[in-house]
Design a protein around this motif. Structure first.
Motif, PDB file in Angstrom:
ATOM      1  N   SER A  77     -73.810 -29.794 -35.392  1.00  0.00           N
ATOM      2  CA  SER A  77     -71.956 -30.055 -34.927  1.00  0.00           C
ATOM      3  C   SER A  77     -72.622 -29.952 -33.751  1.00  0.00           C
ATOM      4  O   SER A  77     -72.809 -29.929 -33.167  1.00  0.00           O
ATOM      5  CB  SER A  77     -71.768 -27.992 -35.417  1.00  0.00           C
ATOM      6  OG  SER A  77     -71.925 -28.475 -37.059  1.00  0.00           O
ATOM      7  N   GLY A  78     -71.105 -30.064 -33.635  1.00  0.00           N
ATOM      8  CA  GLY A  78     -70.378 -29.731 -31.812  1.00  0.00           C
ATOM      9  C   GLY A  78     -69.214 -29.975 -31.430  1.00  0.00           C
ATOM     10  O   GLY A  78     -68.168 -29.431 -32.617  1.00  0.00           O
ATOM     11  N   VAL A  79     -69.353 -30.032 -30.022  1.00  0.00           N
ATOM     12  CA  VAL A  79     -67.713 -29.119 -29.386  1.00  0.00           C
ATOM     13  C   VAL A  79     -67.426 -30.700 -28.590  1.00  0.00           C
ATOM     14  O   VAL A  79     -67.717 -30.384 -27.939  1.00  0.00           O
ATOM     15  CB  VAL A  79     -67.745 -27.546 -29.180  1.00  0.00           C
ATOM     16  CG1 VAL A  79     -65.714 -27.934 -28.505  1.00  0.00           C
ATOM     17  CG2 VAL A  79     -68.080 -27.075 -30.219  1.00  0.00           C
ATOM     18  N   ILE A  80     -65.980 -31.319 -28.999  1.00  0.00           N
ATOM     19  CA  ILE A  80     -65.165 -31.311 -27.788  1.00  0.00           C
ATOM     20  C   ILE A  80     -64.726 -30.632 -27.273  1.00  0.00           C
ATOM     21  O   ILE A  80     -64.051 -29.729 -26.787  1.00  0.00           O
ATOM     22  CB  ILE A  80     -64.215 -32.225 -28.465  1.00  0.00           C
ATOM     23  CG1 ILE A  80     -64.553 -33.762 -29.310  1.00  0.00           C
ATOM     24  CG2 ILE A  80     -63.446 -33.648 -27.551  1.00  0.00           C
ATOM     25  CD1 ILE A  80     -63.583 -34.155 -29.957  1.00  0.00           C
ATOM     26  N   VAL A  81     -64.846 -30.609 -25.633  1.00  0.00           N
ATOM     27  CA  VAL A  81     -64.590 -29.386 -24.454  1.00  0.00           C
ATOM     28  C   VAL A  81     -64.709 -30.359 -23.131  1.00  0.00           C
ATOM     29  O   VAL A  81     -63.917 -30.511 -22.159  1.00  0.00           O
ATOM     30  CB  VAL A  81     -66.071 -29.354 -23.242  1.00  0.00           C
ATOM     31  CG1 VAL A  81     -67.047 -27.638 -24.746  1.00  0.00           C
ATOM     32  CG2 VAL A  81     -67.308 -30.422 -22.956  1.00  0.00           C
ATOM     33  N   ASP A  82     -64.128 -31.800 -23.086  1.00  0.00           N
ATOM     34  CA  ASP A  82     -63.505 -32.762 -22.179  1.00  0.00           C
ATOM     35  C   ASP A  82     -62.679 -33.864 -23.641  1.00  0.00           C
ATOM     36  O   ASP A  82     -63.941 -35.179 -23.436  1.00  0.00           O
ATOM     37  CB  ASP A  82     -63.910 -33.364 -21.289  1.00  0.00           C
ATOM     38  CG  ASP A  82     -63.040 -34.223 -19.981  1.00  0.00           C
ATOM     39  OD1 ASP A  82     -62.302 -34.621 -20.255  1.00  0.00           O
ATOM     40  OD2 ASP A  82     -63.217 -34.022 -19.214  1.00  0.00           O
ATOM     41  N   ALA A  83     -61.003 -33.807 -23.468  1.00  0.00           N
ATOM     42  CA  ALA A  83     -60.969 -35.125 -24.182  1.00  0.00           C
ATOM     43  C   ALA A  83     -60.960 -35.935 -23.159  1.00  0.00           C
ATOM     44  O   ALA A  83     -61.069 -37.545 -24.244  1.00  0.00           O
ATOM     45  CB  ALA A  83     -59.533 -34.499 -24.371  1.00  0.00           C
ATOM     46  N   LEU A  89     -58.265 -37.776 -28.794  1.00  0.00           N
ATOM     47  CA  LEU A  89     -59.408 -36.448 -28.832  1.00  0.00           C
ATOM     48  C   LEU A  89     -58.795 -34.620 -28.709  1.00  0.00           C
ATOM     49  O   LEU A  89     -57.786 -35.011 -28.220  1.00  0.00           O
ATOM     50  CB  LEU A  89     -60.614 -36.724 -28.166  1.00  0.00           C
ATOM     51  CG  LEU A  89     -61.715 -38.044 -27.839  1.00  0.00           C
ATOM     52  CD1 LEU A  89     -63.255 -37.718 -26.978  1.00  0.00           C
ATOM     53  CD2 LEU A  89     -61.493 -38.189 -30.022  1.00  0.00           C
ATOM     54  N   THR A  90     -59.185 -34.404 -28.815  1.00  0.00           N
ATOM     55  CA  THR A  90     -58.916 -32.604 -29.030  1.00  0.00           C
ATOM     56  C   THR A  90     -60.219 -31.633 -28.053  1.00  0.00           C
ATOM     57  O   THR A  90     -61.007 -31.847 -29.061  1.00  0.00           O
ATOM     58  CB  THR A  90     -58.052 -31.669 -30.059  1.00  0.00           C
ATOM     59  OG1 THR A  90     -57.143 -32.601 -30.960  1.00  0.00           O
ATOM     60  CG2 THR A  90     -57.495 -30.878 -29.850  1.00  0.00           C
ATOM     61  N   ALA A  91     -59.278 -31.172 -27.210  1.00  0.00           N
ATOM     62  CA  ALA A  91     -60.831 -30.019 -26.645  1.00  0.00           C
ATOM     63  C   ALA A  91     -60.030 -28.948 -26.830  1.00  0.00           C
ATOM     64  O   ALA A  91     -58.821 -28.622 -26.906  1.00  0.00           O
ATOM     65  CB  ALA A  91     -60.673 -30.668 -24.835  1.00  0.00           C
ATOM     66  N   ILE A  92     -61.737 -28.410 -27.405  1.00  0.00           N
ATOM     67  CA  ILE A  92     -61.394 -27.082 -26.691  1.00  0.00           C
ATOM     68  C   ILE A  92     -61.630 -26.763 -25.956  1.00  0.00           C
ATOM     69  O   ILE A  92     -62.489 -26.615 -24.911  1.00  0.00           O
ATOM     70  CB  ILE A  92     -62.809 -25.977 -27.690  1.00  0.00           C
ATOM     71  CG1 ILE A  92     -61.912 -26.776 -29.177  1.00  0.00           C
ATOM     72  CG2 ILE A  92     -62.620 -24.645 -28.343  1.00  0.00           C
ATOM     73  CD1 ILE A  92     -62.703 -26.332 -30.451  1.00  0.00           C
ATOM     74  N   GLU A 107     -60.053 -20.354 -27.931  1.00  0.00           N
ATOM     75  CA  GLU A 107     -60.890 -20.741 -26.808  1.00  0.00           C
ATOM     76  C   GLU A 107     -62.201 -20.301 -27.339  1.00  0.00           C
ATOM     77  O   GLU A 107     -62.645 -19.974 -27.916  1.00  0.00           O
ATOM     78  CB  GLU A 107     -60.275 -19.401 -25.844  1.00  0.00           C
ATOM     79  CG  GLU A 107     -59.020 -20.412 -25.183  1.00  0.00           C
ATOM     80  CD  GLU A 107     -58.944 -19.149 -24.308  1.00  0.00           C
ATOM     81  OE1 GLU A 107     -58.065 -19.079 -23.401  1.00  0.00           O
ATOM     82  OE2 GLU A 107     -59.359 -17.895 -24.433  1.00  0.00           O
ATOM     83  N   LEU A 108     -62.860 -21.069 -27.299  1.00  0.00           N
ATOM     84  CA  LEU A 108     -64.647 -21.348 -26.853  1.00  0.00           C
ATOM     85  C   LEU A 108     -65.446 -20.230 -26.158  1.00  0.00           C
ATOM     86  O   LEU A 108     -65.171 -20.468 -25.162  1.00  0.00           O
ATOM     87  CB  LEU A 108     -65.129 -22.456 -26.505  1.00  0.00           C
ATOM     88  CG  LEU A 108     -66.703 -23.073 -27.050  1.00  0.00           C
ATOM     89  CD1 LEU A 108     -66.829 -23.146 -28.490  1.00  0.00           C
ATOM     90  CD2 LEU A 108     -67.052 -24.331 -26.324  1.00  0.00           C
ATOM     91  N   ILE A 109     -65.515 -19.346 -27.561  1.00  0.00           N
ATOM     92  CA  ILE A 109     -66.239 -18.354 -26.271  1.00  0.00           C
ATOM     93  C   ILE A 109     -68.321 -18.672 -26.770  1.00  0.00           C
ATOM     94  O   ILE A 109     -68.780 -18.320 -25.865  1.00  0.00           O
ATOM     95  CB  ILE A 109     -66.167 -17.093 -27.248  1.00  0.00           C
ATOM     96  CG1 ILE A 109     -66.501 -16.764 -28.863  1.00  0.00           C
ATOM     97  CG2 ILE A 109     -64.878 -16.723 -26.466  1.00  0.00           C
ATOM     98  CD1 ILE A 109     -66.187 -15.620 -28.920  1.00  0.00           C
ATOM     99  N   GLY A 110     -68.149 -19.178 -27.182  1.00  0.00           N
ATOM    100  CA  GLY A 110     -70.208 -19.664 -27.232  1.00  0.00           C
ATOM    101  C   GLY A 110     -70.297 -21.045 -28.037  1.00  0.00           C
ATOM    102  O   GLY A 110     -69.555 -21.256 -29.146  1.00  0.00           O
ATOM    103  N   ILE A 111     -71.467 -21.296 -28.194  1.00  0.00           N
ATOM    104  CA  ILE A 111     -72.022 -22.179 -28.421  1.00  0.00           C
ATOM    105  C   ILE A 111     -73.658 -21.574 -30.040  1.00  0.00           C
ATOM    106  O   ILE A 111     -73.678 -20.884 -29.787  1.00  0.00           O
ATOM    107  CB  ILE A 111     -72.831 -23.513 -27.407  1.00  0.00           C
ATOM    108  CG1 ILE A 111     -71.738 -23.962 -27.029  1.00  0.00           C
ATOM    109  CG2 ILE A 111     -73.637 -24.441 -29.235  1.00  0.00           C
ATOM    110  CD1 ILE A 111     -70.288 -25.146 -28.606  1.00  0.00           C
ATOM    111  N   ASN A 112     -72.535 -21.833 -31.412  1.00  0.00           N
ATOM    112  CA  ASN A 112     -73.508 -21.294 -32.301  1.00  0.00           C
ATOM    113  C   ASN A 112     -75.240 -22.262 -32.073  1.00  0.00           C
ATOM    114  O   ASN A 112     -74.881 -23.497 -32.086  1.00  0.00           O
ATOM    115  CB  ASN A 112     -73.102 -21.494 -33.712  1.00  0.00           C
ATOM    116  CG  ASN A 112     -71.824 -20.041 -33.875  1.00  0.00           C
ATOM    117  OD1 ASN A 112     -71.295 -19.510 -33.179  1.00  0.00           O
ATOM    118  ND2 ASN A 112     -70.680 -21.129 -34.684  1.00  0.00           N
TER     119      ASN A 112
END
Length: 454
Positions: A93-99, A150-153, A223-228
């Motif tokens: 998995s991954g997280v978009i942090v800058d759209a 894109l949607t960033a968190i 909001e993103l508090i951590g990366i699993n």
């Protein structure tokens, strides 16, 4: 999968009721006493487009040294090692942090050794990702995709978290597709787990399983508090103990990867250990939270800031420090040159010092950290002032890939693929990335030679 319908029918019969599916659905209240029932759905709807599925493929190269008797038996043409290439595929998995720039954060172990990285959004769009940079010690990797809309968190301040705060995990467990689980923050500052080299984990009981790696851990603001990144379980399954890399560490690492393409490791310049109750009392402190300083290195950032052996470091930029492991992880991921404030206990009294962190010098390393083909060798920088400067092979384990490659104790590595390597940091940069062939320039005794590794 077993249907739940017979259970519903049996319950209805036992109550003497005749219920249709429509009646059951209509009977569920949307509010109680005028108050809407709580739901995580709005938060999930807001954040889930920012969580992506990652699929990788590549070839893992394994090298096994062939024992000397076999090489002698089959003659001089027998190779020194057996090399095998095995294709692999993996999911994460991954997280978009800058759209705008298409930056995606994931775990290093998700993309490690991958030749192709594909990112799939929740809406089904697929992109081939470019690796901007990664850091194996903190298990973070930064990818970039070229996409629109894109949607960033947004990242939260993870230092403000408290045990008991609600948490939501979104990821791609077992390749099922996007899945949402919830729980609470069970603990903070977890270290000493031997999962990664730098550990300062958020612990949560939100269900995390294989494939969730690199996914999002959110607060109730979305909001993103951590990366699993890891779980503790006997069979690799969820037992309610999962770990995430805090968002503040992720932010620091991401900034370095964007700017330099690598992590510029920071160092304070102390050695120490965990604080025990007896040790705390001996040094006039009535608590057991903090990092005890055994020694301050000459010329270090700590010495320049006035830190002394026997000090107890209890805070970093105003945030409590729970353990030496937590302090080490936070400092190492902040980046060289950053200025921080440390709260100390000395002789039972509190004081604050300002420290400008220096860059860590890689002076000795297991070669496997740099490249799998060199596994079994211990490397160190050559003596200061020695000419030529290079990387000294301190030890080579018998029957190791390094031994099979031809490395010997006392060899001096001067370059790789015509790139000069005067120290371990140079060697690490020269070995970074994928190479079809490594031509390692060696000085052995008074002669120069090349070891060619494929």
């Amino acid at each position: 999968m077993r249907s739940t319908r017979p259970v519903v029918c049996a319950l209805a019969l036992s109550l003497g009721l005749v219920l249709s599916p429509i009646t059951v659905q209509a009977a569920l209240p949307l509010a109680v006493d005028g108050q809407a029932l709580p739901s995580l759905a709005p938060i999930v709807a807001q954040a889930s487009p920012g969580v992506v599925n990652i699929s990788v493929s590549g070839k893992k190269v394994t090298r096994q040294a062939i024992p000397e008797p076999f090489r002698f038996f089959f003659g001089p043409n027998m190779p020194n090692e057996q090399v095998q290439e095995r294709p692999f595929q993996a999911l994460g998995s991954g997280v978009i942090v800058d759209a705008d720039k298409g930056y995606v954060i994931t775990n290093h172990h998700v993309i490690d050794e991958a030749d192709d990285i594909m990112v799939t959004l929740k809406d089904g769009r697929e992109f081939k990702a470019k690796l901007v940079g990664d850091d194996s010690q903190s298990d973070i990797a930064l990818l970039q995709i070229d996409g629109k809309d894109l949607t960033a968190i947004p990242l939260a301040n993870s230092d403000a978290l408290q045990v008991g705060d609600f948490a939501i995990a979104i990821g791609n467990p077992f390749g099922l597709g996007q899945t949402v689980t919830s729980g609470i923050i069970s603990a903070l500052g977890r270290s000493g787990l031997n999962i990664e080299n730098l550990e300062n984990f958020i612990q949560t009981d939100a269900a995390i399983n294989s494939g969730n790696s690199g996914g999002a851990l959110l607060n109730l603001k979305g909001e993103l508090i951590g990366i699993n990144t890891a779980i503790l379980g006997p069979n690799g399954g969820n037992i309610g103990i999962g770990f995430a890399i805090p968002a503040n560490m992720v932010k620091n690492l991401m900034e370095q990867l964007v700017k330099y393409g690598e992590v510029r490791r920071a160092i304070l310049g102390i050695s120490g250990g965990e604080l025990t109750s007896d040790l705390a009392k001996t040094f006039g402190y009535d608590k057991q939270k903090g990092a005890f300083v055994n020694q301050v290195m000459p010329g270090s950032a700590a010495e320049e800031a006035g830190i002394e052996a026997g000090d107890i470091i209890v805070s970093l930029d105003g945030n409590p420090v729970g353990s030496f492991g937590e302090l080490r992880a936070k400092i190492a991921t902040m980046g060289a040159g950053k200025q921080v404030k440390l709260g100390l206990i000395r002789d039972g009294k509190e004081r604050t010092v300002t420290v400008t962190l220096k860059q860590a010098d890689l002076t000795e390393a297991k070669a496997s950290v740099l490249h799998s083909a060199l596994d079994g060798a211990t490397l160190t920088d050559s003596e200061p002032g020695s000419k030529p400067a290079g990387v000294l092979v301190k030890e080579v384990a018998e029957n190791s890939p390094a031994a099979a490659a031809g490395l010997r104790k006392g060899d001096l590595i001067l370059g790789v693929n015509r790139v000069r390597t005067e120290n371990l940091d140079d060697l690490r940069k020269a070995l970074k990335g994928k190479h079809k062939l490594l031509a390692i320039n060696i000085k052995r005794d008074n002669s120069s030679l090349y070891l060619v590794l494929r």
